[in-house]
Design a protein around this motif. Sequence first.
Motif, PDB file in Angstrom:
ATOM      1  N   GLY A 199       0.830  -1.208   0.000  1.00  0.00           N
ATOM      2  CA  GLY A 199       0.000   0.000   0.000  1.00  0.00           C
ATOM      3  C   GLY A 199       0.862   1.254   0.000  1.00  0.00           C
ATOM      4  O   GLY A 199       0.535   2.239  -0.669  1.00  0.00           O
ATOM      5  N   MET A 200       1.997   1.216   0.720  1.00  0.00           N
ATOM      6  CA  MET A 200       2.886   2.390   0.763  1.00  0.00           C
ATOM      7  C   MET A 200       3.517   2.637  -0.598  1.00  0.00           C
ATOM      8  O   MET A 200       3.743   3.783  -0.985  1.00  0.00           O
ATOM      9  CB  MET A 200       3.941   2.205   1.850  1.00  0.00           C
ATOM     10  CG  MET A 200       3.321   2.236   3.236  1.00  0.00           C
ATOM     11  SD  MET A 200       4.447   2.659   4.579  1.00  0.00           S
ATOM     12  CE  MET A 200       5.650   1.372   4.491  1.00  0.00           C
ATOM     13  N   VAL A 201       3.805   1.559  -1.339  1.00  0.00           N
ATOM     14  CA  VAL A 201       4.336   1.712  -2.700  1.00  0.00           C
ATOM     15  C   VAL A 201       3.274   2.364  -3.588  1.00  0.00           C
ATOM     16  O   VAL A 201       3.572   3.276  -4.365  1.00  0.00           O
ATOM     17  CB  VAL A 201       4.762   0.346  -3.290  1.00  0.00           C
ATOM     18  CG1 VAL A 201       5.219   0.515  -4.733  1.00  0.00           C
ATOM     19  CG2 VAL A 201       5.866  -0.263  -2.441  1.00  0.00           C
ATOM     20  N   PHE A 202       2.020   1.910  -3.458  1.00  0.00           N
ATOM     21  CA  PHE A 202       0.921   2.532  -4.208  1.00  0.00           C
ATOM     22  C   PHE A 202       0.790   4.002  -3.812  1.00  0.00           C
ATOM     23  O   PHE A 202       0.590   4.861  -4.669  1.00  0.00           O
ATOM     24  CB  PHE A 202      -0.402   1.794  -3.947  1.00  0.00           C
ATOM     25  CG  PHE A 202      -0.619   0.637  -4.872  1.00  0.00           C
ATOM     26  CD1 PHE A 202      -1.244   0.818  -6.101  1.00  0.00           C
ATOM     27  CD2 PHE A 202      -0.183  -0.635  -4.531  1.00  0.00           C
ATOM     28  CE1 PHE A 202      -1.427  -0.244  -6.966  1.00  0.00           C
ATOM     29  CE2 PHE A 202      -0.364  -1.704  -5.387  1.00  0.00           C
ATOM     30  CZ  PHE A 202      -0.990  -1.507  -6.608  1.00  0.00           C
ATOM     31  N   GLY A 203       0.918   4.283  -2.505  1.00  0.00           N
ATOM     32  CA  GLY A 203       0.824   5.659  -2.026  1.00  0.00           C
ATOM     33  C   GLY A 203       1.868   6.542  -2.702  1.00  0.00           C
ATOM     34  O   GLY A 203       1.591   7.683  -3.084  1.00  0.00           O
ATOM     35  N   SER A 204       3.065   6.003  -2.863  1.00  0.00           N
ATOM     36  CA  SER A 204       4.147   6.722  -3.527  1.00  0.00           C
ATOM     37  C   SER A 204       3.757   7.036  -4.976  1.00  0.00           C
ATOM     38  O   SER A 204       4.003   8.132  -5.484  1.00  0.00           O
ATOM     39  CB  SER A 204       5.393   5.842  -3.480  1.00  0.00           C
ATOM     40  OG  SER A 204       6.494   6.530  -3.930  1.00  0.00           O
ATOM     41  N   PHE A 205       3.130   6.068  -5.631  1.00  0.00           N
ATOM     42  CA  PHE A 205       2.660   6.250  -6.999  1.00  0.00           C
ATOM     43  C   PHE A 205       1.534   7.294  -7.051  1.00  0.00           C
ATOM     44  O   PHE A 205       1.479   8.126  -7.963  1.00  0.00           O
ATOM     45  CB  PHE A 205       2.192   4.909  -7.559  1.00  0.00           C
ATOM     46  CG  PHE A 205       1.669   4.979  -8.970  1.00  0.00           C
ATOM     47  CD1 PHE A 205       2.480   5.388 -10.015  1.00  0.00           C
ATOM     48  CD2 PHE A 205       0.357   4.640  -9.251  1.00  0.00           C
ATOM     49  CE1 PHE A 205       2.001   5.463 -11.311  1.00  0.00           C
ATOM     50  CE2 PHE A 205      -0.140   4.706 -10.544  1.00  0.00           C
ATOM     51  CZ  PHE A 205       0.692   5.117 -11.574  1.00  0.00           C
ATOM     52  N   PHE A 206       0.633   7.270  -6.045  1.00  0.00           N
ATOM     53  CA  PHE A 206      -0.471   8.243  -6.004  1.00  0.00           C
ATOM     54  C   PHE A 206       0.079   9.670  -5.866  1.00  0.00           C
ATOM     55  O   PHE A 206      -0.494  10.611  -6.415  1.00  0.00           O
ATOM     56  CB  PHE A 206      -1.434   7.944  -4.856  1.00  0.00           C
ATOM     57  CG  PHE A 206      -2.139   6.621  -4.984  1.00  0.00           C
ATOM     58  CD1 PHE A 206      -2.224   5.979  -6.218  1.00  0.00           C
ATOM     59  CD2 PHE A 206      -2.704   6.007  -3.873  1.00  0.00           C
ATOM     60  CE1 PHE A 206      -2.855   4.766  -6.343  1.00  0.00           C
ATOM     61  CE2 PHE A 206      -3.351   4.790  -3.992  1.00  0.00           C
ATOM     62  CZ  PHE A 206      -3.418   4.168  -5.219  1.00  0.00           C
ATOM     63  N   ASN A 207       1.191   9.822  -5.114  1.00  0.00           N
ATOM     64  CA  ASN A 207       1.849  11.132  -5.024  1.00  0.00           C
ATOM     65  C   ASN A 207       2.251  11.616  -6.411  1.00  0.00           C
ATOM     66  O   ASN A 207       1.999  12.754  -6.783  1.00  0.00           O
ATOM     67  CB  ASN A 207       3.113  11.035  -4.161  1.00  0.00           C
ATOM     68  CG  ASN A 207       2.814  11.192  -2.683  1.00  0.00           C
ATOM     69  OD1 ASN A 207       1.928  11.940  -2.297  1.00  0.00           O
ATOM     70  ND2 ASN A 207       3.556  10.485  -1.853  1.00  0.00           N
ATOM     71  N   VAL A 208       2.892  10.725  -7.160  1.00  0.00           N
ATOM     72  CA  VAL A 208       3.373  11.079  -8.498  1.00  0.00           C
ATOM     73  C   VAL A 208       2.182  11.437  -9.394  1.00  0.00           C
ATOM     74  O   VAL A 208       2.173  12.481 -10.053  1.00  0.00           O
ATOM     75  CB  VAL A 208       4.181   9.909  -9.113  1.00  0.00           C
ATOM     76  CG1 VAL A 208       4.498  10.201 -10.573  1.00  0.00           C
ATOM     77  CG2 VAL A 208       5.463   9.687  -8.329  1.00  0.00           C
ATOM     78  N   VAL A 209       1.156  10.586  -9.401  1.00  0.00           N
ATOM     79  CA  VAL A 209      -0.018  10.827 -10.255  1.00  0.00           C
ATOM     80  C   VAL A 209      -0.706  12.138  -9.847  1.00  0.00           C
ATOM     81  O   VAL A 209      -0.995  12.985 -10.687  1.00  0.00           O
ATOM     82  CB  VAL A 209      -1.023   9.651 -10.166  1.00  0.00           C
ATOM     83  CG1 VAL A 209      -2.291   9.974 -10.964  1.00  0.00           C
ATOM     84  CG2 VAL A 209      -0.393   8.368 -10.682  1.00  0.00           C
TER      85      VAL A 209
ATOM     86  N   VAL B   1       3.157  10.755 -16.082  1.00  0.00           N
ATOM     87  CA  VAL B   1       3.396  10.086 -14.805  1.00  0.00           C
ATOM     88  C   VAL B   1       4.600   9.148 -14.893  1.00  0.00           C
ATOM     89  O   VAL B   1       5.076   8.634 -13.881  1.00  0.00           O
ATOM     90  CB  VAL B   1       2.156   9.296 -14.315  1.00  0.00           C
ATOM     91  CG1 VAL B   1       1.024  10.245 -13.987  1.00  0.00           C
ATOM     92  CG2 VAL B   1       1.721   8.274 -15.326  1.00  0.00           C
ATOM     93  N   ILE B   2       5.101   8.906 -16.114  1.00  0.00           N
ATOM     94  CA  ILE B   2       6.215   7.961 -16.282  1.00  0.00           C
ATOM     95  C   ILE B   2       7.559   8.687 -16.396  1.00  0.00           C
ATOM     96  O   ILE B   2       8.545   8.299 -15.784  1.00  0.00           O
ATOM     97  CB  ILE B   2       5.996   7.075 -17.528  1.00  0.00           C
ATOM     98  CG1 ILE B   2       4.606   6.435 -17.456  1.00  0.00           C
ATOM     99  CG2 ILE B   2       7.046   5.976 -17.603  1.00  0.00           C
ATOM    100  CD1 ILE B   2       4.141   5.883 -18.777  1.00  0.00           C
ATOM    101  N   ARG B   3       7.598   9.731 -17.206  1.00  0.00           N
ATOM    102  CA  ARG B   3       8.842  10.471 -17.429  1.00  0.00           C
ATOM    103  C   ARG B   3       8.685  11.923 -17.020  1.00  0.00           C
ATOM    104  O   ARG B   3       7.599  12.479 -17.161  1.00  0.00           O
ATOM    105  CB  ARG B   3       9.186  10.432 -18.928  1.00  0.00           C
ATOM    106  CG  ARG B   3      10.075   9.317 -19.333  1.00  0.00           C
ATOM    107  CD  ARG B   3       9.993   9.229 -20.851  1.00  0.00           C
ATOM    108  NE  ARG B   3       9.935   7.876 -21.332  1.00  0.00           N
ATOM    109  CZ  ARG B   3      11.020   7.132 -21.571  1.00  0.00           C
ATOM    110  NH1 ARG B   3      12.203   7.620 -21.347  1.00  0.00           N
ATOM    111  NH2 ARG B   3      10.895   5.906 -22.026  1.00  0.00           N
ATOM    112  N   PRO B   4       9.733  12.633 -16.621  1.00  0.00           N
ATOM    113  CA  PRO B   4      11.065  12.114 -16.314  1.00  0.00           C
ATOM    114  C   PRO B   4      11.086  11.427 -14.952  1.00  0.00           C
ATOM    115  O   PRO B   4      10.072  11.428 -14.255  1.00  0.00           O
ATOM    116  CB  PRO B   4      11.904  13.386 -16.277  1.00  0.00           C
ATOM    117  CG  PRO B   4      10.957  14.433 -15.792  1.00  0.00           C
ATOM    118  CD  PRO B   4       9.606  14.055 -16.338  1.00  0.00           C
ATOM    119  N   ARG B   5      12.229  10.882 -14.562  1.00  0.00           N
ATOM    120  CA  ARG B   5      12.351  10.270 -13.239  1.00  0.00           C
ATOM    121  C   ARG B   5      12.195  11.349 -12.161  1.00  0.00           C
ATOM    122  O   ARG B   5      12.452  12.513 -12.399  1.00  0.00           O
ATOM    123  CB  ARG B   5      13.730   9.616 -13.107  1.00  0.00           C
ATOM    124  CG  ARG B   5      13.728   8.156 -13.552  1.00  0.00           C
ATOM    125  CD  ARG B   5      15.133   7.603 -13.543  1.00  0.00           C
ATOM    126  NE  ARG B   5      15.774   7.784 -12.247  1.00  0.00           N
ATOM    127  CZ  ARG B   5      17.100   7.726 -12.082  1.00  0.00           C
ATOM    128  NH1 ARG B   5      17.875   7.519 -13.117  1.00  0.00           N
ATOM    129  NH2 ARG B   5      17.636   7.876 -10.894  1.00  0.00           N
TER     130      ARG B   5
END
Length: 252
Positions: free
Chosen positions: A13-23, A33-37
């Motif tokens: 869930g924390m990994v998903f949370g990290s992705f939700f931050n990016v999105v 949401v993919i590039r850049p790093r």
Amino acid sequence: MEYIYAVFVLLYGMVFGSFFNVVGMRTAKGQSVIRPRSSCPACRTPLTWKELVPLFSYLFLRGRCRTCGAKISFLYPATELLTGLLFSLSYLQFGFSWEWLQALVFLSLLMIVTVSDLDSMIIPNRVLLVFSLLFLVIRLADPLVPWWDSLAGALLGFSVLYLLAAVTRGGMGGGDIKLFFVLGLFLGTKKVLLTLFFASFLGTLFGLLLIALKKFRRKKPVPFAPFIGVGAWIAYLYGDRLLAWYLSTFLQ
Ligand SMILES: [Zn+2]
């Protein structure tokens, strides 16, 4: 054994949370949401994997960029931890089930719009579009009773918010109005109204708290999505029981 799974779900869930931050932060600014790093917003140094471990990187770095020492927004670890906890608690409630999967999709929307509204006061159209399609698929496979309650919920949520926005003149943004359409699709008429009730209640409490602490600024808009998120989650989990209790108590 159930609790061991719950810990695994917490970490995932924390990994998903990290992705939700990016999105949440990137789509509001029209970025991919993919590039850049991911990089430090202050010095632009790209982050290594050691700096991208959810929550732990933040704690290890004591909330500062390794290169330039700039403060890292508290929103990052907060989203990661909260997403992990909510994923895990909902697993303990629903178990490995179809209903749990639905709850996770719903939670994902709530977390992303909360992040983007807090970060930039925007609820991105792209996010709302993707989730309305997901909810449409979910409600085709697992319809509400009656089946048209999804459609009615979406239209009701949209109309009520639209009227509120017209009356309050700018108290509610276009993003909030569209968000209620998407929520109604998933929740149906009764729970979308409950969501509005809880969100308004919590928003009012928060406003009173700001006034009491003398931090209230009339000109400064307050993001409403976090309150909508909490309200929607309460309505989703406890809506049926609350309505049954209400009807049996007040409408005998
Ligand atoms: Zn930096």
